[in-house]
Design an enzyme around this catalytic site. Structure first.
Site, PDB file in Angstrom:
ATOM      1  N   PHE A  85       0.832  -1.192   0.000  1.00  0.00           N
ATOM      2  CA  PHE A  85       0.000   0.000   0.000  1.00  0.00           C
ATOM      3  C   PHE A  85       0.865   1.239   0.000  1.00  0.00           C
ATOM      4  O   PHE A  85       1.884   1.291   0.682  1.00  0.00           O
ATOM      5  CB  PHE A  85      -0.846   0.066   1.284  1.00  0.00           C
ATOM      6  CG  PHE A  85      -1.915  -0.964   1.370  1.00  0.00           C
ATOM      7  CD1 PHE A  85      -3.164  -0.720   0.847  1.00  0.00           C
ATOM      8  CD2 PHE A  85      -1.675  -2.169   2.002  1.00  0.00           C
ATOM      9  CE1 PHE A  85      -4.166  -1.665   0.944  1.00  0.00           C
ATOM     10  CE2 PHE A  85      -2.664  -3.124   2.106  1.00  0.00           C
ATOM     11  CZ  PHE A  85      -3.925  -2.870   1.573  1.00  0.00           C
ATOM     12  N   ASP A  86       0.409   2.221  -0.734  1.00  0.00           N
ATOM     13  CA  ASP A  86       0.997   3.532  -0.580  1.00  0.00           C
ATOM     14  C   ASP A  86       0.344   4.118   0.662  1.00  0.00           C
ATOM     15  O   ASP A  86      -0.792   3.775   0.981  1.00  0.00           O
ATOM     16  CB  ASP A  86       0.663   4.357  -1.821  1.00  0.00           C
ATOM     17  CG  ASP A  86       1.034   5.806  -1.653  1.00  0.00           C
ATOM     18  OD1 ASP A  86       2.195   6.055  -1.313  1.00  0.00           O
ATOM     19  OD2 ASP A  86       0.165   6.667  -1.850  1.00  0.00           O
ATOM     20  N   LYS A  87       1.049   4.966   1.414  1.00  0.00           N
ATOM     21  CA  LYS A  87       0.441   5.477   2.633  1.00  0.00           C
ATOM     22  C   LYS A  87      -0.501   6.642   2.366  1.00  0.00           C
ATOM     23  O   LYS A  87      -1.712   6.533   2.554  1.00  0.00           O
ATOM     24  CB  LYS A  87       1.517   5.906   3.642  1.00  0.00           C
ATOM     25  CG  LYS A  87       0.934   6.201   5.018  1.00  0.00           C
ATOM     26  CD  LYS A  87       1.870   7.024   5.874  1.00  0.00           C
ATOM     27  CE  LYS A  87       1.644   8.489   5.591  1.00  0.00           C
ATOM     28  NZ  LYS A  87       2.395   9.408   6.379  1.00  0.00           N
TER      29      LYS A  87
ATOM     30  N   VAL B  15      -1.230  -0.910  -4.259  1.00  0.00           N
ATOM     31  CA  VAL B  15      -2.403  -0.047  -4.219  1.00  0.00           C
ATOM     32  C   VAL B  15      -1.944   1.381  -3.973  1.00  0.00           C
ATOM     33  O   VAL B  15      -1.216   1.644  -3.016  1.00  0.00           O
ATOM     34  CB  VAL B  15      -3.354  -0.453  -3.064  1.00  0.00           C
ATOM     35  CG1 VAL B  15      -4.690   0.252  -3.217  1.00  0.00           C
ATOM     36  CG2 VAL B  15      -3.541  -1.951  -3.021  1.00  0.00           C
TER      37      VAL B  15
ATOM     38  N   LYS C  24      10.258   3.071  -4.452  1.00  0.00           N
ATOM     39  CA  LYS C  24       9.091   2.202  -4.293  1.00  0.00           C
ATOM     40  C   LYS C  24       9.096   1.111  -5.348  1.00  0.00           C
ATOM     41  O   LYS C  24       8.811  -0.050  -5.074  1.00  0.00           O
ATOM     42  CB  LYS C  24       7.799   3.025  -4.391  1.00  0.00           C
ATOM     43  CG  LYS C  24       7.577   3.927  -3.190  1.00  0.00           C
ATOM     44  CD  LYS C  24       6.212   4.576  -3.254  1.00  0.00           C
ATOM     45  CE  LYS C  24       6.079   5.619  -2.151  1.00  0.00           C
ATOM     46  NZ  LYS C  24       4.827   6.368  -2.228  1.00  0.00           N
TER      47      LYS C  24
END
Lengths: 70, 617
Positions: B306-308, B506, B489
């Site tokens: 997940f991206d934050k 995501v 990332k």
């Protein structure tokens, strides 16, 4: 030139081969792809050799109604 | 000439074949019965023969040709009942199949039908209604209540409440007024708007969504490609088998029956129908799959990254507190920091500026600024040099954090807040704390995903380690990677791929496009209006709601399962039929019946996917 023809619902997967095979025999048609799920045919052809109207007529002769083109 | 429609043919031949059956079975009027059987074969068979012939002219042996051979063969050996039954069943099956296939495509069609057809524009002071695709850029468009907006544009005048469900998946109407953006395909519920057309026709977001869904149907899944290849060898194999069997047994009917069941209908259709139904069901709920392969991959995913910001959190960071040092007041440092941030596009910068504005501060342009990527910025304000950024920036500039500042920073970071450090060229002047609230549904979602079979969940963020840890802990994530630049990332994802196999990422699709692209499956959340997101992601959640992720995963699993059921069933039927024919328990018409029935069942099974619902927990 690229055109996409919307046909009436194609239900049998063997129609794909039939339409693609027919298009292959036409002079001026460079490539074609029948999209079964959306009942569309994508044709890449040379305008100076074959007209879009003729392609449509040929598809129709094979027994498939062309609803629209774009 | 009176033309028989498909329906007429079906009705007529149904009556005839039933009559023929009764006459021959119960009344023993064989001659009349045979006449009716021949009639049925002729009426139901003519379209089949025609199609077979037109295909044969192009040297293609289609399913029609196989059936024609079988029927002619049956007539030849005097099996009139078989000939009639085979043509009748084939025609009826074909009709029912195209009807049910249409059903699997229904939700996609419903979506396509949402496209605006016409629009009212003002040209040279005259109001006119024109087809939607004839609107030009910079045309002034009028939309009244109950009408659909046909362009992407900017509101020039008027106030209206607009339902944007077709674009954002959010069904609550939004208030639109002067200067705001509106989208094609959205519905004006009440009010009136004058709109300047910025994007028209195929360039509008809605047109792009439609294009994507339409193309998705035919982007083939791996399984589908395999099935098609299989079917390509299967048919010739069975035809050869039929010929060989004829020469061995000299049994024409046996050979003909093999030919009838050679058409791999259910096999070929098993995957595409499931996928089309899955894509359609997703589109109905605001989840766009780029194609069959996306569904297939997502259905098997076990690791999620997940991206934050904007994904697990609201994406709306706000300033929570300020600590100032060296005799500066909170107001003073805020003015300096906010002025420095005016040239930055960082999401945190916006939080600082908003906060300062809310406090009624007077923000001014700095004399000069220089962005230091991944660290912050250096700027000159009222003749003095300042630095604004993260810890890395203080290290590169050799500015010592005081013990007091260090302690404050640690406590806030452990609480999940991010600290921005403001310094002059020697010492720390202030710490501005910013927090981004976790989405309320995030904790539940993570636990639900875990229960549903996701083994490993990771958060990737550009934030500092302590803040990242704090948030990951609140969400019960398995792992967290912090201080990542967008390019990092992508590298982390590569590392995960080699450890775990398939990984889905995501993100919000705007600033993590590289990560979305490098994951096996990129899922963009609420990426509407962002072309980058639409292009790089494999799955697009129209609304920025996390529960749609749950739905997307569930639906793709259900689709993969549906596909497997269909394939197994089709293989089983094909095998059983072949065996049945060889041991002579399956005759010509029965073989056709089972064959058509199996195709029908496979489609009906796929239609079930359209009813797949979100779990509302």
């Amino acid at each position: 030139m690229n055109k996409t023809y919307q046909l009436e619902t194609i239900s049998c997967p063997s129609c794909i081969k039939k339409i693609e095979g027919m298009l292959k025999t036409l002079d001026g048609v460079e490539s074609s792809e029948v999209l079964f799920n959306s009942s569309r045919v994508k044709v890449n052809f040379d305008e100076s050799t074959i007209s879009s109207a003729l392609i449509k007529a040929k598809i129709h002769q094979l027994g498939y109604n062309v609803l629209s083109e774009k | 000439m009176f033309k028989l429609t498909k329906k007429h043919i079906i009705q007529l031949s149904t009556v005839m074949i039933v009559l023929a059956f009764v006459l021959s079975r119960f009344l023993h009027l064989q001659n009349l019965a045979v006449a009716l059987m021949l009639g049925t074969t002729f009426i139901a068979g003519t379209p089949i023969f025609k199609k077979a012939w037109s295909a044969l002219r192009y040297k293609i042996i289609g399913i029609d040709a196989l059936v024609s051979i079988a029927v002619i063969g049956a007539l030849f050996i005097g099996e009139y009942w078989e000939a009639a039954a085979v043509t009748y069943l084939f025609m009826l099956g074909d009709y029912l199949e195209s009807r049910t296939i249409d059903k699997t495509r229904e939700s996609i069609k419903a979506l396509l039908d949402l496209a605006p057809k016409q629009s009212v524009v003002i040209r040279d002071g005259v109001e006119m209604t024109i087809p939607a695709d004839e609107v030009l850029i910079n045309d002034t468009v009028i939309v009244r209540s109950g009408e659909k907006i046909a362009v992407d544009g900017t509101v020039l005048k008027g106030i209206a409440s607009v339902n944007q469900a077709s674009i954002t998946g959010e069904s609550l109407p939004v208030q639109k007024e002067e200067g705001m953006e509106v989208y094609s395909g959205t519905m004006l519920e009440t009010g009136y708007l004058l709109i300047r057309a910025d994007k028209v026709g195929e360039d509008t977001t809605f047109a792009k969504i439609l294009q994507l869904v339409e193309d998705a149907q035919d982007s083939k899944a791996k399984t589908q490609k395999f099935m098609e290849r299989f079917a390509r060898y299967y048919t010739p194999f069975v035809v050869v088998l039929a010929v060989v069997m004829y020469f061995i047994t000299r049994d024409v009917e046996l050979a003909l029956t093999i030919i009838v069941i050679a058409c791999p209908g259910a096999l070929v259709i098993s995957t595409p129908v499931s996928i089309v139904a899955g894509i359609g069901s997703g589109a109905k709920h605001g989840v766009l799959f780029k194609g069959g392969e996306s569904i297939e991959k997502l259905g098997k995913i076990k690791v999620l990254a997940f991206d934050k910001t904007g994904t697990l959190t609201q994406g709306k960071p706000v300033v929570t507190s300020i600590a100032s040092f060296n005799g500066y007041t909170e107001q003073e440092v805020l003015v300096i920091a906010a002025s420095g941030e005016t040239t930055s596009e960082h999401p945190l910068a916006k939080a600082v500026i908003d906060y300062a504005q809310n406090q009624g501060m007077d923000i001014q342009q700095p004399e000069s600024t220089e962005i230091i990527p991944g660290q912050g910025l250096r700027f000159e304000f009222k003749g003095k040099v300042y630095y604004l950024g993260n810890r890395k920036l203080t290290q590169t500039e050799h500015i010592q954090l005081s013990a007091e500042a260090e302690k404050s920073l640690q406590t806030h970071e452990e609480a999940g807040e991010t600290g921005i450090i403001l310094t002059d060229d020697k010492t720390v002047l202030a710490l501005i704390y910013i927090a981004d609230t976790i989405r309320p549904e995030a904790v539940q979602l993570i636990s639900r995903l875990r229960k549903s079979g996701i083994k490993h969940m990771v958060m990737l963020t550009g934030d500092n380690p302590r803040t990242a840890q704090a948030i990951a802990k609140q969400l019960h994530l398995d792992d967290v990677r912090s201080e990542l630049l967008p390019a990092d990332k992508a590298n982390v994802l590569k590392e995960f791929k080699s450890t775990y196999g398939h990984v889905a990422m995501v993100g919000d699709g705007i600033n993590d496009a590289p990560a979305l692209a490098s994951a096996d499956i990129g899922i963009a959340m609420g990426g509407v209006g962002s072309d980058v997101a639409m292009e790089t992601a494999d799955v697009i959640l129209l609304s920025a709601e996390l529960r749609k992720l749950d739905f997307a995963l569930g639906l793709s699993r259900a689709t993969v399962q549906n596909m497997s059921q269909n394939i197994i069933f089709a293989l089983f039927v094909a095998g059983t039929l072949l065996a049945g024919v060889l041991v002579k328990t399956v005759n010509l018409s029965f073989g056709m019946l089972i064959h058509e029935l199996s195709v029908f069942l496979v489609i009906v099974n796929a239609v079930r996917l359209l009813k797949y619902k979100e779990t509302q927990k």
